[in-house]
Design a protein around this motif. Structure first.
Motif, PDB file in Angstrom:
ATOM      1  N   ASP A 122      -9.434  74.647   0.218  1.00 25.04           N
ATOM      2  CA  ASP A 122     -10.699  74.766   0.931  1.00 25.04           C
ATOM      3  C   ASP A 122     -11.918  74.624   0.014  1.00 25.04           C
ATOM      4  O   ASP A 122     -13.037  74.458   0.501  1.00 25.04           O
ATOM      5  CB  ASP A 122     -10.778  76.110   1.665  1.00 25.04           C
ATOM      6  CG  ASP A 122      -9.808  76.188   2.834  1.00 25.04           C
ATOM      7  OD1 ASP A 122      -9.290  75.132   3.247  1.00 25.04           O
ATOM      8  OD2 ASP A 122      -9.559  77.302   3.332  1.00 25.04           O
ATOM      9  N   TYR A 124     -12.443  72.166  -1.733  1.00 27.93           N
ATOM     10  CA  TYR A 124     -12.769  70.735  -1.721  1.00 27.93           C
ATOM     11  C   TYR A 124     -12.597  70.211  -0.291  1.00 27.93           C
ATOM     12  O   TYR A 124     -11.705  69.396  -0.016  1.00 27.93           O
ATOM     13  CB  TYR A 124     -11.862  69.979  -2.688  1.00 27.93           C
ATOM     14  CG  TYR A 124     -11.876  70.529  -4.098  1.00 27.93           C
ATOM     15  CD1 TYR A 124     -12.975  70.335  -4.934  1.00 27.93           C
ATOM     16  CD2 TYR A 124     -10.792  71.243  -4.604  1.00 27.93           C
ATOM     17  CE1 TYR A 124     -12.988  70.842  -6.235  1.00 27.93           C
ATOM     18  CE2 TYR A 124     -10.799  71.741  -5.904  1.00 27.93           C
ATOM     19  CZ  TYR A 124     -11.900  71.540  -6.714  1.00 27.93           C
ATOM     20  OH  TYR A 124     -11.915  72.033  -7.993  1.00 27.93           O
ATOM     21  N   PRO A 125     -13.451  70.671   0.649  1.00 24.69           N
ATOM     22  CA  PRO A 125     -13.245  70.358   2.071  1.00 24.69           C
ATOM     23  C   PRO A 125     -13.385  68.869   2.406  1.00 24.69           C
ATOM     24  O   PRO A 125     -12.897  68.423   3.444  1.00 24.69           O
ATOM     25  CB  PRO A 125     -14.330  71.185   2.769  1.00 24.69           C
ATOM     26  CG  PRO A 125     -15.383  71.398   1.725  1.00 24.69           C
ATOM     27  CD  PRO A 125     -14.638  71.515   0.434  1.00 24.69           C
ATOM     28  N   HIS A 126     -14.028  68.111   1.537  1.00 27.30           N
ATOM     29  CA  HIS A 126     -14.235  66.681   1.807  1.00 27.30           C
ATOM     30  C   HIS A 126     -13.035  65.831   1.393  1.00 27.30           C
ATOM     31  O   HIS A 126     -13.042  64.613   1.603  1.00 27.30           O
ATOM     32  CB  HIS A 126     -15.472  66.192   1.045  1.00 27.30           C
ATOM     33  CG  HIS A 126     -15.405  66.401  -0.436  1.00 27.30           C
ATOM     34  ND1 HIS A 126     -15.367  67.665  -1.003  1.00 27.30           N
ATOM     35  CD2 HIS A 126     -15.326  65.516  -1.474  1.00 27.30           C
ATOM     36  CE1 HIS A 126     -15.299  67.543  -2.328  1.00 27.30           C
ATOM     37  NE2 HIS A 126     -15.261  66.258  -2.635  1.00 27.30           N
ATOM     38  N   LEU A 127     -12.015  66.465   0.826  1.00 30.37           N
ATOM     39  CA  LEU A 127     -10.855  65.728   0.336  1.00 30.37           C
ATOM     40  C   LEU A 127      -9.580  66.193   1.035  1.00 30.37           C
ATOM     41  O   LEU A 127      -9.465  67.352   1.439  1.00 30.37           O
ATOM     42  CB  LEU A 127     -10.697  65.912  -1.180  1.00 30.37           C
ATOM     43  CG  LEU A 127     -11.832  65.389  -2.057  1.00 30.37           C
ATOM     44  CD1 LEU A 127     -11.583  65.780  -3.513  1.00 30.37           C
ATOM     45  CD2 LEU A 127     -11.968  63.875  -1.930  1.00 30.37           C
ATOM     46  N   ASP A 128      -8.636  65.291   1.169  1.00 30.58           N
ATOM     47  CA  ASP A 128      -7.333  65.622   1.737  1.00 30.58           C
ATOM     48  C   ASP A 128      -6.373  65.889   0.583  1.00 30.58           C
ATOM     49  O   ASP A 128      -5.705  64.987   0.074  1.00 30.58           O
ATOM     50  CB  ASP A 128      -6.830  64.466   2.605  1.00 30.58           C
ATOM     51  CG  ASP A 128      -5.500  64.789   3.287  1.00 30.58           C
ATOM     52  OD1 ASP A 128      -5.161  65.981   3.370  1.00 30.58           O
ATOM     53  OD2 ASP A 128      -4.809  63.841   3.717  1.00 30.58           O
ATOM     54  N   ASP A 184     -13.564  66.282 -10.567  1.00 27.42           N
ATOM     55  CA  ASP A 184     -14.326  66.562  -9.344  1.00 27.42           C
ATOM     56  C   ASP A 184     -13.502  67.281  -8.279  1.00 27.42           C
ATOM     57  O   ASP A 184     -14.036  67.759  -7.283  1.00 27.42           O
ATOM     58  CB  ASP A 184     -14.966  65.291  -8.777  1.00 27.42           C
ATOM     59  CG  ASP A 184     -13.964  64.189  -8.493  1.00 27.42           C
ATOM     60  OD1 ASP A 184     -12.736  64.434  -8.581  1.00 27.42           O
ATOM     61  OD2 ASP A 184     -14.406  63.068  -8.168  1.00 27.42           O
ATOM     62  N   HIS A 185     -12.184  67.398  -8.487  1.00 30.27           N
ATOM     63  CA  HIS A 185     -11.354  68.316  -7.686  1.00 30.27           C
ATOM     64  C   HIS A 185     -10.308  68.953  -8.611  1.00 30.27           C
ATOM     65  O   HIS A 185      -9.113  68.960  -8.337  1.00 30.27           O
ATOM     66  CB  HIS A 185     -10.715  67.636  -6.481  1.00 30.27           C
ATOM     67  CG  HIS A 185     -10.017  66.328  -6.774  1.00 30.27           C
ATOM     68  ND1 HIS A 185     -10.681  65.132  -6.913  1.00 30.27           N
ATOM     69  CD2 HIS A 185      -8.696  66.023  -6.932  1.00 30.27           C
ATOM     70  CE1 HIS A 185      -9.806  64.154  -7.142  1.00 30.27           C
ATOM     71  NE2 HIS A 185      -8.589  64.684  -7.164  1.00 30.27           N
TER      72      HIS A 185
END
Length: 353
Positions: A122, A124-128, A184-185
């Motif tokens: 959660d 990194y909500p913009h990533l799967d 970045d993640h």
């Protein structure tokens, strides 16, 4: 090394945490040069000027005491699933030396206990992202001050790790974009350790392993520790040396990713914890290691400028593949590939006279 005397260099990193304008550029150049030398010669650096205030560190230390003072049954409720690297780890349930394929002495696992948190899916909500790689944290309800104090410290040391990484980018001449695309993640984890055993609960004639010899798995580690003897690092000549942080300082060391990127020109230094026994009792020691590990799908392979005559010492591997191989060694006793060099150095090591 200075005049063949072993020492961990001290570097003031405040120029990377203060004014980012060009007016501070000369100070940053000096810091990057100091870090480059330390990373080539020792692989461990003592960091001052990090900007983490005493209240944050003191609150964090108190929170560790609160959790580790809980009874064993309560702490065991917060054990995470195998391989998750989350929650509570009881004493003698892991052997870090197996991350290098080295069985522990007398087949005794490391006696420290630990609690680990890290970045969740959660964050990194913009990533799967795979939840198995970014699992949920476990927070002990029986230690009410623990979540907030740990989270506050974690965010502070996260900022420190990024500042050091930008200094590393300058030292390596690769620029920030190289690392920005790899963190970045990031998987970032914080492992909090407690070393203590009940009086006379072991045979003092046997070798006691606090935390077995190992390298760290990721990019860099920021370590807070009590000023209690125990941490030892292995120099390039194969000798173990005691290391202790100065008051208020952090210790920073490189992980496998940085060694691979630099084709071993920067050192992922082997280290261990072997606490002293005083009157049949292990002296109390606490530490907390923040691991900046990088994106799970980030590729670790030698940077072209660090490859001489086409000799790449490591094949490409992702951050996740490297971490999983090391954890499989720790938890399952499966020897990781390409660990022979480090294992042989540990087996041939000697103590400083």
């Amino acid at each position: 090394m200075t005049n063949n005397v072993f020492a961990v260099p001290t570097v003031d990193v405040s120029p990377y945490l203060e004014d980012p304008s060009d007016a501070n550029a000369a100070r940053r150049v000096a810091v990057a040069a100091q870090l480059d030398r330390a990373c080539r010669e020792v692989g461990f650096i003592q960091i001052v000027g990090h900007g983490v205030d005493h209240a944050t560190i003191d609150g964090f230390a108190s929170a560790l005491d609160e959790f580790f003072a809980l009874d064993d049954v309560t702490k065991a409720r917060y054990r995470g699933p195998s391989g998750s690297n989350r929650g509570y780890t009881p004493p003698k349930s892991a052997s870090l030396s197996m991350s290098l394929g080295i069985p522990p002495a007398n087949m005794r696992n490391d006696f420290y206990e630990a609690f680990t948190i890290g970045r969740e899916v959660d964050d990194y909500p913009h990533l799967d992202l795979p939840e198995g790689t970014y699992p949920r944290n476990l927070w002990p309800a029986e230690a009410p001050s623990f979540p907030a104090a740990v989270a506050r410290y974690n965010e502070a040391v996260t900022a420190v790790s990024r500042a050091i990484l930008w200094a590393f980018a300058d030292a390596l001449g690769v620029g920030r974009p190289f690392f920005e695309s790899l963190i970045d993640h990031s998987i970032d984890t914080l492992k909090m350790n407690n070393y203590a055993l009940p009086e006379m609960s072991f045979d003092v004639a046997e070798e006691l392993i606090g935390m077995g010899a190992h390298t760290d798995f990721g990019i860099l580690t920021v370590l807070w520790a009590d000023r209690v003897a125990g941490l030892q690092i292995l120099d390039k000549e194969g000798t173990w040396h005691d290391v202790m942080p100065d008051p208020g300082a952090f210790l920073v060391n490189l992980g496998d990713a940085m060694a691979r990127w630099t084709n071993d020109q920067w050192l992922s230094t082997i280290h261990r914890v072997n606490p002293p026994i005083v009157q049949g009792r292990v002296q109390r020691r606490r530490s907390a290691a923040f691991f900046l590990d990088g994106n799970y799908d980030g590729v670790i392979e030698p940077i072209a400028t660090f490859v001489t005559d086409g000799e790449e010492l490591y094949p490409p591997i992702t951050v996740e593949e490297n971490i999983k191989a090391k954890i499989a060694g720790i938890e399952l006793g499966k020897k990781p590939a390409n660990a022979d060099r480090e294992a042989n150095r540990v087996l041939a090591a000697r103590s400083a006279g």
